[in-house]
Design a protein around this motif. Structure first.
Motif, PDB file in Angstrom:
ATOM      1  N   ARG A  19       2.969 -11.971  -3.677  1.00  0.00           N
ATOM      2  CA  ARG A  19       3.344 -11.284  -4.921  1.00  0.00           C
ATOM      3  C   ARG A  19       4.012 -12.210  -5.919  1.00  0.00           C
ATOM      4  O   ARG A  19       3.930 -12.002  -7.122  1.00  0.00           O
ATOM      5  N   GLN A  52       0.656   2.903  -1.883  1.00  0.00           N
ATOM      6  CA  GLN A  52       1.500   1.818  -1.392  1.00  0.00           C
ATOM      7  C   GLN A  52       0.799   0.472  -1.572  1.00  0.00           C
ATOM      8  O   GLN A  52      -0.415   0.369  -1.453  1.00  0.00           O
ATOM      9  N   ARG A  53       1.601  -0.548  -1.817  1.00  0.00           N
ATOM     10  CA  ARG A  53       1.042  -1.888  -1.968  1.00  0.00           C
ATOM     11  C   ARG A  53       0.767  -2.493  -0.592  1.00  0.00           C
ATOM     12  O   ARG A  53       1.349  -2.097   0.405  1.00  0.00           O
ATOM     13  N   THR A  71      -3.884   2.198  -5.265  1.00  0.00           N
ATOM     14  CA  THR A  71      -4.110   0.944  -4.552  1.00  0.00           C
ATOM     15  C   THR A  71      -5.250   1.063  -3.547  1.00  0.00           C
ATOM     16  O   THR A  71      -5.838   0.065  -3.148  1.00  0.00           O
ATOM     17  N   LYS A 128      -7.674  -2.244  -4.069  1.00  0.00           N
ATOM     18  CA  LYS A 128      -7.366  -3.239  -5.094  1.00  0.00           C
ATOM     19  C   LYS A 128      -7.597  -4.649  -4.580  1.00  0.00           C
ATOM     20  O   LYS A 128      -8.208  -5.472  -5.238  1.00  0.00           O
TER      21      LYS A 128
END
Length: 136
Positions: A104, A29-30, A14, A54
């Motif tokens: 999300r 981690q997002r 990420t 990202k």
């Protein structure tokens, strides 16, 4: 920067950070959690760094700005993030520029984009992100 983008894509990461000393750091981690941890716990790592991410919204851009990042690439970058980075002299490039980062579920604004939307000073955004994570 191409090397970082390739690592980001090929390794399913990420976030990739190349610190000023040339060391490459990989994160999975997002959202902004890794950037927040870096800016609050290891700020020296971001100073003068190159970053491939990202998605970069305004909250992530605030972390990068406060951390002293030199250059940023994001697959997806929001217009507010780009404006903030440019306002602080940070070179920024992207694959896709969007009005805002979506959540999300895909049905609204990303909460980080929402909480940073009306704040111009990146140093004021960091505590808002921290507050959010204390309650979520």
């Amino acid at each position: 920067m191409k090397q970082l983008i390739d690592i980001l894509q090929n390794e399913g990461l990420t976030l990739v950070v190349k610190s000023a000393d040339g060391t490459i750091h990989r994160f999975i981690q997002r959202g902004v959690k890794d950037l927040l941890a870096l800016v609050t716990e290891d700020p020296g790592l971001l100073h003068g760094a190159l970053v491939a991410d990202k998605a970069v919204g305004k909250a992530a851009a605030a972390c990068m700005t406060v951390g002293g990042v030199k250059e940023v690439y994001a697959h997806v970058m929001s217009e507010p993030a780009l404006a903030l980075l440019h306002a602080h002299g940070i070179n920024a490039d992207y694959g896709q520029l969007v009005h805002h980062i979506i959540n999300r579920a895909g049905d609204g604004w990303c909460p980080m984009e929402q909480l940073s939307r009306d704040i111009d000073d990146p140093k004021e955004i960091i505590p808002k992100i921290q507050e959010f994570f204390k309650t979520h």
